[in-house]
Motif scaffolding. Structure first.
Motif, short mmCIF file in Angstrom:
data_model
loop_
_atom_site.label_atom_id
_atom_site.label_comp_id
_atom_site.label_asym_id
_atom_site.label_seq_id
_atom_site.Cartn_x
_atom_site.Cartn_y
_atom_site.Cartn_z
N TYR A 41 20.83 -13.80 -5.53
CA TYR A 41 20.13 -13.76 -6.81
C TYR A 41 19.60 -12.36 -7.06
O TYR A 41 19.70 -11.82 -8.18
N SER A 43 20.87 -9.60 -5.98
CA SER A 43 22.02 -8.77 -6.33
C SER A 43 22.42 -8.95 -7.79
O SER A 43 22.69 -7.97 -8.51
N LEU A 44 22.44 -10.18 -8.27
CA LEU A 44 22.82 -10.45 -9.66
C LEU A 44 21.83 -9.84 -10.63
O LEU A 44 22.20 -9.45 -11.75
N ARG A 55 26.75 -9.56 -1.71
CA ARG A 55 27.49 -9.06 -2.87
C ARG A 55 28.92 -9.59 -2.89
O ARG A 55 29.47 -9.86 -3.95
N CYS A 58 28.84 -13.12 -4.24
CA CYS A 58 28.66 -13.09 -5.70
C CYS A 58 29.97 -12.76 -6.39
O CYS A 58 30.33 -13.38 -7.40
N SER A 59 30.70 -11.78 -5.87
CA SER A 59 31.98 -11.38 -6.48
C SER A 59 32.97 -12.54 -6.48
O SER A 59 33.68 -12.77 -7.47
N LEU A 62 31.91 -15.05 -9.11
CA LEU A 62 32.12 -14.56 -10.47
C LEU A 62 33.56 -14.78 -10.94
O LEU A 62 33.81 -14.90 -12.14
N ARG A 69 26.29 -13.94 -13.81
CA ARG A 69 25.29 -12.88 -13.93
C ARG A 69 24.37 -13.11 -15.14
O ARG A 69 23.15 -12.99 -15.05
N ALA A 72 21.93 -15.84 -14.39
CA ALA A 72 20.81 -15.40 -13.56
C ALA A 72 19.78 -14.62 -14.39
O ALA A 72 18.57 -14.81 -14.24
#
Length: 290
Positions: A41, A43-44, A55, A58-59, A62, A69, A72
């Protein structure tokens, strides 16, 4: 997998709120190789207290849920609006933030104390890095505290010295569960947790509840399985709107009721709108009435 606090190969010092932290000097219990929901969170939101594993997770998400993103960012704006509204319009001066995550721009205590500098806030999170960083930031603010605790352990939280010392149970309290219930599996019964906390709050208190939902079984299954694997079991599931409605059924909902969070009393927030809705953050604010 390396143990907690182990040096990552080729790792460089981490800048944490203006302080250089060597990877091999991280506090015991922090595993930077396993993604953390709090650090993902962070990072976003463009924060600095996250690591390559966070990270990378997250990638990967996504690619499947490209609105992640914006979701968030809108969720953070919802938190800001909720706290400001409760403090300014409803006169709430006490907040308990369950699953608070890492400090970022405009935290609960900053928002509430801008309305009234006597406002008191207790943050709760089971991630050791949240306690380490949050505690360092708040050490000079005697109206705030950070507890490293599991939000499921309600009795331990409400009897903790930081809570009993800061929170007056004779006055209304706002208990926040913002974007955290999806971290709990059904076996932990999030609805029972909400009911338990509500039963401990004074009459007229408020509860803020929202979590990730999706109308798509494929999205629910993918994100749930992915996050459960990435976080090594520190995850619950993406749910449906009806689940959130059931959690909030005992509460007297504040207008506009349960909605996608960017639609809860929207203001002039400079945040990109969520363009796709493969999932959303859904919830609202309810008042405790005896």
């Amino acid at each position: 997998m390396s143990g907690p606090g182990a040096r990552r190969s080729g790792a460089r010092p981490v800048v944490s709120w203006g302080r250089l932290v060597e990877p091999d000097r991280l506090p015991y219990g922090i595993d930077v190789n396993t993604p953390s929901v709090a650090r993902m969170y962070d990072s976003l939101l463009g924060g600095r207290d996250n690591y390559p594993a966070d990270r990378a997770a997250c990638s990967a998400l996504l690619e499947k849920v490209p609105s992640m993103r914006e979701l968030a960012l809108n969720n953070r704006q919802f938190l800001r609006r909720v706290v400001h509204t409760l403090a300014k319009d409803f006169g709430v001066r006490q907040f308990i933030d369950h699953g608070s995550g890492l400090p970022t721009l405009d935290n609960v205590h900053e928002i509430a104390q801008r309305v009234d500098d006597r406002s008191r806030v207790v943050y709760i999170d089971n991630d050791p890095i949240v306690r380490n960083i949050g505690g360092a930031i708040l050490e000079r603010n005697d109206r705030t505290a950070v507890i490293q605790a599991d939000m499921r352990h309600t009795e331990n939280i409400f009897t903790h010295p930081s809570v009993t010392g800061l929170i007056d149970m004779r006055e209304p309290v706002a208990a926040l569960f913002v974007s955290v219930l999806h971290c709990l599996p059904d076996s932990d019964d999030p609805g029972a947790l909400i009911a338990d906390v509500a039963s401990r709050l004074p009459d007229g208190s408020f509860m803020v509840v929202c979590q990730l939902v999706s109308g798509s079984p494929a999205i629910r299954d993918f994100v749930t399985g992915f996050m459960d694997e990435q976080t090594q079991g520190n995850w619950g599931r993406v749910r449906e709107k009806s689940d959130v409605a059931a959690y909030c059924a005992p509460l007297d909902l504040v207008e506009p009721g349960l909605v996608e969070v960017s639609r809860w009393r929207p203001g002039a927030d400079d945040v990109p709108p969520q363009l796709t809705f493969e999932w959303e953050e859904y919830g609202g604010v309810g008042q405790v009435r005896r």
